[in-house]
Design a protein around this motif. Structure first.
Motif, PDB file in Angstrom:
ATOM      1  N   PHE A  30       7.634  20.282  -1.094  1.00 17.42           N
ATOM      2  CA  PHE A  30       6.747  19.620  -0.043  1.00 17.42           C
ATOM      3  C   PHE A  30       6.850  18.356  -0.700  1.00 17.42           C
ATOM      4  O   PHE A  30       6.487  17.102   0.109  1.00 17.42           O
ATOM      5  N   LEU A  31       6.462  17.770  -2.134  1.00 16.20           N
ATOM      6  CA  LEU A  31       6.747  16.238  -2.904  1.00 16.20           C
ATOM      7  C   LEU A  31       7.976  15.261  -1.966  1.00 16.20           C
ATOM      8  O   LEU A  31       7.725  14.289  -1.780  1.00 16.20           O
ATOM      9  N   ARG A  32       8.820  16.291  -1.984  1.00  7.63           N
ATOM     10  CA  ARG A  32      10.288  15.072  -2.235  1.00  7.63           C
ATOM     11  C   ARG A  32      10.361  14.552  -0.567  1.00  7.63           C
ATOM     12  O   ARG A  32      10.359  13.721   0.093  1.00  7.63           O
ATOM     13  N   ARG A  33       9.337  15.841   0.663  1.00  2.45           N
ATOM     14  CA  ARG A  33       9.546  15.764   1.497  1.00  2.45           C
ATOM     15  C   ARG A  33       8.386  14.473   2.088  1.00  2.45           C
ATOM     16  O   ARG A  33       8.642  13.876   3.234  1.00  2.45           O
ATOM     17  N   MET A  34       7.591  14.431   1.362  1.00  2.00           N
ATOM     18  CA  MET A  34       6.691  13.191   1.278  1.00  2.00           C
ATOM     19  C   MET A  34       7.204  12.547   1.034  1.00  2.00           C
ATOM     20  O   MET A  34       7.301  10.681   1.523  1.00  2.00           O
ATOM     21  N   ALA A  57       0.694  -1.441  -0.205  1.00  2.00           N
ATOM     22  CA  ALA A  57       0.041  -0.186   0.043  1.00  2.00           C
ATOM     23  C   ALA A  57       0.797   1.220  -0.019  1.00  2.00           C
ATOM     24  O   ALA A  57       0.465   2.560  -1.017  1.00  2.00           O
ATOM     25  N   LEU A  58       2.182   1.235   0.947  1.00  2.00           N
ATOM     26  CA  LEU A  58       2.958   2.312   0.337  1.00  2.00           C
ATOM     27  C   LEU A  58       3.371   2.330  -0.690  1.00  2.00           C
ATOM     28  O   LEU A  58       3.955   4.107  -0.765  1.00  2.00           O
ATOM     29  N   GLU A  59       3.718   1.210  -0.695  1.00  2.00           N
ATOM     30  CA  GLU A  59       4.570   1.424  -2.763  1.00  2.00           C
ATOM     31  C   GLU A  59       3.574   2.121  -3.531  1.00  2.00           C
ATOM     32  O   GLU A  59       4.214   3.041  -3.891  1.00  2.00           O
ATOM     33  N   ALA A  60       2.193   1.577  -3.184  1.00  2.00           N
ATOM     34  CA  ALA A  60       1.566   2.123  -4.000  1.00  2.00           C
ATOM     35  C   ALA A  60       1.277   3.658  -4.183  1.00  2.00           C
ATOM     36  O   ALA A  60       0.979   4.564  -5.038  1.00  2.00           O
ATOM     37  N   ALA A  61       1.183   4.081  -3.065  1.00  2.00           N
ATOM     38  CA  ALA A  61       1.563   5.605  -2.584  1.00  2.00           C
ATOM     39  C   ALA A  61       1.594   6.444  -2.976  1.00  2.00           C
ATOM     40  O   ALA A  61       2.133   7.697  -3.514  1.00  2.00           O
ATOM     41  N   ASN A  62       3.155   6.075  -3.230  1.00  2.00           N
ATOM     42  CA  ASN A  62       4.397   6.895  -3.166  1.00  2.00           C
ATOM     43  C   ASN A  62       4.732   6.724  -4.776  1.00  2.00           C
ATOM     44  O   ASN A  62       5.142   7.786  -5.620  1.00  2.00           O
ATOM     45  N   LYS A  63       4.176   5.456  -5.615  1.00  2.00           N
ATOM     46  CA  LYS A  63       3.876   5.355  -6.618  1.00  2.00           C
ATOM     47  C   LYS A  63       2.647   6.599  -7.601  1.00  2.00           C
ATOM     48  O   LYS A  63       3.146   7.045  -8.382  1.00  2.00           O
ATOM     49  N   ALA A  64       1.801   6.438  -6.247  1.00  2.00           N
ATOM     50  CA  ALA A  64       0.338   7.829  -7.329  1.00  2.00           C
ATOM     51  C   ALA A  64       1.254   8.653  -6.973  1.00  2.00           C
ATOM     52  O   ALA A  64       1.530   9.891  -7.894  1.00  2.00           O
TER      53      ALA A  64
END
Length: 436
Positions: free
Chosen positions: A363-367, A305-312
């Protein structure tokens, strides 16, 4: 192989340029073994007769020859516009500088037939007939071949030369008898005589090489035998000198064997202890493996789920973030998503802080780099009401904002991962303790 009528014409063009343009004295040597098609002889017949091969040059090649030859033709009194005269002048230069030498064997009907079909081979040529060599010539040639060959002495060389002559002449005599009795021709030529001598010289060289190799093998074998005898004699002396030492070594070995029996008993006791410790170690290893497998199983549930979120998140860019940031009064679901993100970043959850967070270039890099293993329990408690919100799911959020859908997936994935990590971390501690 592959040589045809077109290639023959290309070579003729080169000959004509050498003789007619570059004015080089050129000899065209042509043998009957080079006749691939009879059209070769038709072109040579025309060259002998008129000096010209019909349709030899293409239009552009013809023009080039005229342009190159025109200055010389003008000096010879031929008008610049007289194209035929200029080309005839070119052909005349070819006739002056090109000499054709034809080598043909009179054996069989081919030569007779070609002379009838192409009369210029006879009418426009000076024929030199090479007849059978006399005995004196055969003997002289053989002597010249054997002059620098080592046959022992000059008398042997002379006898060998006479033998070659006798073989050749006897074959010629037998060939005449063969024709008289069976009416079938067998030709002996100077070439066959030269091949006879060369065959003998080749065989002589091969036999000498074989003899030298055999002699070298025998000599090498004898040398190896002598070296072996010397080594054996040396070893016998050394063995005699070593006898007392060997006897002492044997006694030492016996003592060592007795000591080994004592050491073996001690080793058996040690082995029993090691086997018991090994069994305990294997049991601990199995327990450790079970803990690691259990922990990894829990993590495997959260990581996809975490990998899917990072991919999104990876599919988002600055334009998507700007799309959310421009809202003055954002929709409820957009505000809900941004408040949840503010809580994760330990910022007061309101739209002003959300816009400031969205305006951050990193922002995206911090996420992406968020320390998911160190989420405080207080943060998870604050996040709980958002996670339990029935509308806080990616499918519903997507209808309001595509960028917020990806961020919603990321928040829910982090929450799920943190809950799993709370379960896994004690197992990891047990694993580290077991491994220690």
């Amino acid at each position: 192989r592959g040589y045809d009528y077109v290639a023959f014409h290309d070579d003729l063009k080169k000959l004509y340029e050498l003789a007619g343009v570059e004015l080089q004295d050129t000899v065209f040597l042509f043998t009957d073994t080079q006749i691939v098609v009879e059209e070769f002889l038709e072109d040579i017949n025309n060259m002998l007769n008129s000096g010209e091969v019909p349709n030899l040059f293409e239009a552009d090649e013809y023009e080039r020859i005229l342009s190159v030859t025109r200055p010389a033709a003008k000096e010879a009194g031929i008008g610049e516009q007289d194209r035929d005269g200029i080309f005839n002048y070119f052909v005349g230069r070819v006739r002056d500088n090109l000499h054709i030498v034809l080598c043909m064997s009179p054996v069989g009907d081919a030569f007779r037939s070609r002379c009838r079909m192409f009369p210029s081979l006879v009418n426009c040529c000076t024929i030199d007939w090479f007849t059978e060599w006399p005995r004196e010539a055969l003997l002289s040639v053989a002597r010249s071949f054997f002059e620098h060959v080592d046959l022992g002495d000059d008398e042997s060389k002379e006898k060998m030369a006479e033998m070659c002559v006798e073989i050749h002449t006897s074959v010629s005599t037998t060939a005449d008898r063969f024709y008289a009795e069976l009416r079938r021709r067998y030709y002996t030529t100077p070439t066959s005589y030269l091949e006879l001598i060369n065959l003998y010289l080749d065989m002589l060289g091969d036999k000498r090489k074989q003899l030298v190799q055999a002699r070298d093998r025998v000599a090498n074998g004898l040398r190896k035998l002598e070296e072996t005898n010397d080594v054996v004699a040396t070893m016998e002396v050394e063995l005699t000198d070593l006898q007392p030492k060997l006897h002492k070594k044997s006694e030492d070995t016996q003592k060592l064997m007795e000591q080994l029996v004592v050491d073996q008993k001690k080793a058996d006791k040690v082995r029993e202890v090691v086997v018991k410790e090994e069994a305990i170690a294997k049991q601990k290893e199995a327990e450790t493996k079970a803990i690691a497998t259990d922990a990894q199983k829990d993590l495997d549930e959260a990581l996809p789920a975490l990998e899917a979120a990072n991919k999104a998140l990876d599919s988002l860019d600055k334009n998507d973030i700007s799309e959310v940031r421009v809202f003055t009064k954002p929709p409820d679901l957009v505000l809900t998503v941004m408040e949840a993100i503010c809580i994760l970043f330990n910022i007061r959850p309101d739209w002003a802080n959300s816009k400031q967070l969205l305006g951050d270039s990193g922002f995206l890099r911090r996420m992406f780099e968020y320390e998911k293993d160190k989420i405080p329990e207080s943060t998870l408690r604050k996040l709980k009401k958002y996670i339990e919100n029935p509308k806080f799911v990616p499918e519903i959020v997507e209808k309001t904002s595509r960028a917020c859908k990806s961020m919603c997936m990321w928040v829910r994935a982090l929450d799920f991962y943190a809950k799993v990590f709370k379960t896994v971390e004690p197992k990891r501690a047990r694993l580290r303790t077991a491994q220690a």
